[in-house]
Write a protein that holds these residues in place. Structure first.
Motif, mmCIF file in Angstrom:
data_model
loop_
_atom_site.group_PDB
_atom_site.id
_atom_site.type_symbol
_atom_site.label_atom_id
_atom_site.label_comp_id
_atom_site.label_asym_id
_atom_site.label_seq_id
_atom_site.Cartn_x
_atom_site.Cartn_y
_atom_site.Cartn_z
ATOM 1 N N THR A 80 2.357 5.986 -2.697
ATOM 2 C CA THR A 80 3.367 7.033 -2.940
ATOM 3 C C THR A 80 3.707 7.105 -4.432
ATOM 4 O O THR A 80 3.628 8.169 -5.055
ATOM 5 C CB THR A 80 4.667 6.737 -2.146
ATOM 6 O OG1 THR A 80 4.342 6.489 -0.788
ATOM 7 C CG2 THR A 80 5.634 7.913 -2.237
ATOM 8 N N ASN A 81 4.072 5.973 -5.010
ATOM 9 C CA ASN A 81 4.654 5.972 -6.360
ATOM 10 C C ASN A 81 3.625 6.149 -7.471
ATOM 11 O O ASN A 81 3.970 6.596 -8.563
ATOM 12 C CB ASN A 81 5.411 4.654 -6.598
ATOM 13 C CG ASN A 81 6.492 4.400 -5.560
ATOM 14 O OD1 ASN A 81 6.742 5.232 -4.701
ATOM 15 N ND2 ASN A 81 7.127 3.246 -5.626
ATOM 16 N N VAL A 82 2.386 5.762 -7.199
ATOM 17 C CA VAL A 82 1.343 5.894 -8.241
ATOM 18 C C VAL A 82 0.303 6.933 -7.807
ATOM 19 O O VAL A 82 0.176 7.987 -8.436
ATOM 20 C CB VAL A 82 0.655 4.545 -8.553
ATOM 21 C CG1 VAL A 82 -0.359 4.718 -9.680
ATOM 22 C CG2 VAL A 82 1.690 3.485 -8.928
ATOM 23 N N SER A 83 -0.410 6.649 -6.717
ATOM 24 C CA SER A 83 -1.467 7.590 -6.309
ATOM 25 C C SER A 83 -0.885 8.945 -5.932
ATOM 26 O O SER A 83 -1.507 9.988 -6.185
ATOM 27 C CB SER A 83 -2.266 7.012 -5.136
ATOM 28 O OG SER A 83 -2.754 5.737 -5.465
ATOM 29 N N GLY A 84 0.312 8.949 -5.341
ATOM 30 C CA GLY A 84 0.948 10.221 -4.975
ATOM 31 C C GLY A 84 1.233 11.068 -6.201
ATOM 32 O O GLY A 84 1.002 12.285 -6.213
ATOM 33 N N VAL A 85 1.742 10.413 -7.249
ATOM 34 C CA VAL A 85 1.995 11.138 -8.505
ATOM 35 C C VAL A 85 0.680 11.681 -9.053
ATOM 36 O O VAL A 85 0.602 12.824 -9.524
ATOM 37 C CB VAL A 85 2.674 10.202 -9.534
ATOM 38 C CG1 VAL A 85 2.719 10.862 -10.910
ATOM 39 C CG2 VAL A 85 4.076 9.824 -9.059
ATOM 40 N N LEU A 86 -0.370 10.861 -8.971
ATOM 41 C CA LEU A 86 -1.669 11.315 -9.494
ATOM 42 C C LEU A 86 -2.205 12.513 -8.702
ATOM 43 O O LEU A 86 -2.708 13.474 -9.294
ATOM 44 C CB LEU A 86 -2.679 10.167 -9.441
ATOM 45 C CG LEU A 86 -2.504 9.122 -10.540
ATOM 46 C CD1 LEU A 86 -3.362 7.896 -10.254
ATOM 47 C CD2 LEU A 86 -2.870 9.720 -11.904
ATOM 48 N N ARG A 87 -2.067 12.432 -7.368
ATOM 49 C CA ARG A 87 -2.571 13.555 -6.552
ATOM 50 C C ARG A 87 -1.885 14.865 -6.953
ATOM 51 O O ARG A 87 -2.532 15.886 -7.162
ATOM 52 C CB ARG A 87 -2.294 13.298 -5.061
ATOM 53 C CG ARG A 87 -3.249 12.365 -4.409
ATOM 54 C CD ARG A 87 -3.032 12.275 -2.896
ATOM 55 N NE ARG A 87 -3.790 11.124 -2.422
ATOM 56 C CZ ARG A 87 -3.280 9.885 -2.328
ATOM 57 N NH1 ARG A 87 -2.020 9.655 -2.598
ATOM 58 N NH2 ARG A 87 -4.048 8.895 -1.943
ATOM 59 N N THR A 129 0.835 -1.212 0.000
ATOM 60 C CA THR A 129 0.000 0.000 0.000
ATOM 61 C C THR A 129 0.863 1.252 0.000
ATOM 62 O O THR A 129 0.579 2.216 -0.711
ATOM 63 C CB THR A 129 -0.917 -0.012 1.241
ATOM 64 O OG1 THR A 129 -1.670 -1.224 1.229
ATOM 65 C CG2 THR A 129 -1.860 1.167 1.240
ATOM 66 N N ARG A 130 1.938 1.213 0.807
ATOM 67 C CA ARG A 130 2.810 2.399 0.897
ATOM 68 C C ARG A 130 3.418 2.711 -0.467
ATOM 69 O O ARG A 130 3.478 3.869 -0.888
ATOM 70 C CB ARG A 130 3.898 2.111 1.936
ATOM 71 C CG ARG A 130 4.775 3.279 2.239
ATOM 72 C CD ARG A 130 5.728 2.943 3.374
ATOM 73 N NE ARG A 130 6.890 3.823 3.324
ATOM 74 C CZ ARG A 130 8.120 3.444 3.607
ATOM 75 N NH1 ARG A 130 8.370 2.202 3.968
ATOM 76 N NH2 ARG A 130 9.107 4.300 3.537
ATOM 77 N N MET A 131 3.881 1.690 -1.158
ATOM 78 C CA MET A 131 4.513 1.941 -2.462
ATOM 79 C C MET A 131 3.490 2.405 -3.503
ATOM 80 O O MET A 131 3.751 3.352 -4.247
ATOM 81 C CB MET A 131 5.266 0.688 -2.930
ATOM 82 C CG MET A 131 6.532 0.447 -2.128
ATOM 83 S SD MET A 131 7.571 -0.866 -2.785
ATOM 84 C CE MET A 131 6.740 -2.310 -2.139
ATOM 85 N N ILE A 132 2.342 1.730 -3.527
ATOM 86 C CA ILE A 132 1.324 2.124 -4.513
ATOM 87 C C ILE A 132 0.842 3.548 -4.227
ATOM 88 O O ILE A 132 0.703 4.375 -5.134
ATOM 89 C CB ILE A 132 0.144 1.122 -4.499
ATOM 90 C CG1 ILE A 132 0.614 -0.247 -5.001
ATOM 91 C CG2 ILE A 132 -1.024 1.642 -5.342
ATOM 92 C CD1 ILE A 132 -0.364 -1.390 -4.729
#
Ligand code: NDP
Length: 253
Positions: free
Chosen positions: A115-122, A110-113
């Motif tokens: 940060t690395n995906v949802s974080g970029v999207l945000r 969850t932490r990686m997804i």
């Protein structure tokens, strides 16, 4: 040589507290851009922003957790309040921890997804309106995502990390179809082994030893060398888009 100055540009750099993000922030500021530095460690951000200002540049430290909707919304308000529209977003925040599938470490996945995906999207979502608006005025607008060679290679025990980077690489290419026609460049950078704090999050001694052995075998890039490519890409004339830049130590296959 074709070159477009970064004077007058306004950049948001995530992951700016260390490694590749820090190097990108320093270089963009050195080329004349105003830079908002986003990450969670405020003291680190303040120190880097202070260095930029001492060198005559303009920088704003904005404590942000890219996994948190509210935090990203607050960061957007602070950056726009201080600098107005943003014309360059560089997403470098990321985490890599080993997560062998049979250990079922949902928290690590969850932490990686997140940060690395949802974080970029945000972060991208927060500033896409700015990028499109700036480009519509005839100014240069850039979205730069720091993905990884892991998007293409397979690494045992890093399947989830690699999958997040494959998702990010594909996201970058898909976003080009949405914003490219509106003159917003999307540049996806895929580094190989790079000196930074990324490896410090690998605390399991066996996994850390494996990583160290891989790096010892092929060497690594400096964060500044990766940042150089970002600086090069965003300083091309606005109709020139390096859509995909893969950069590895020469000995890394
Ligand atoms: P670092 O660990 O040095 O940098 C990662 C940065 O992300 C830190 O500044 C960290 O700051 C920030 N960060 C982590 N989580 C969050 C969060 N939730 N919210 C906001 N910021 C966060 O490693 P790198 O510089 O190497 O990593 C940068 C990018 O490069 C990553 O996306 C990584 O996957 C990618 N990459 C790295 C490679 C390498 O070999 N080093 C190779 C290929 C790709 P803070 O903790 O203060 O929030």
């Amino acid at each position: 040589m074709s070159y477009e100055s970064l004077n007058g540009r306004t950049a948001v750099v995530t992951g700016a507290a260390s490694g590749i993000g820090e190097a990108i922030a320093l270089q963009l500021a050195g080329e004349g851009a105003r830079v908002a530095l986003l990450a969670r460690r405020g003291e680190r951000l303040e120190a880097i922003a202070g260095k930029i200002r001492a060198d005559g540049g303009e920088a704003l430290a904005v404590v942000t957790d890219v996994t948190d909707d509210r935090s990203v919304a607050d960061a957007k308000d602070r950056v726009q309040g201080a600098y107005g529209d943003v014309d360059l977003v560089a997403n470098s925040a990321g985490v890599m921890v080993p997560s062998p599938i049979d250990q079922g470490d949902v928290a690590a996945w969850t932490r990686m997804i997140d940060t690395n995906v949802s974080g970029v999207l945000r972060v991208t979502g927060a500033f896409t309106g700015d990028l499109i608006g700036v480009a519509a005025e005839g100014r240069t607008a850039d979205l730069v995502n720091i993905s990884s060679i892991g998007a293409h290679l397979t690494f045992p025990n890093y399947s989830v990390y690699s999958a997040t980077k494959a998702a990010l690489t594909h996201l970058s290419q898909c976003l080009r179809t949405e914003v490219g026609p509106r003159d917003v460049r999307v540049t996806n950078v895929e580094p190989g082994f790079t000196d930074s704090e990324l490896r410090d999050h690998v605390t399991d001694p066996v996994r850390a030893g494996e990583l160290d052995a891989m790096v010892a075998a092929v060497g690594s890039l400096t964060s500044e060398e990766v940042a150089d490519l970002v600086t090069y890409a965003v300083s091309r004339p606005r109709h020139v888009n390096l859509r995909q830049v893969m950069v590895l130590p020469t000995r890394q296959a």
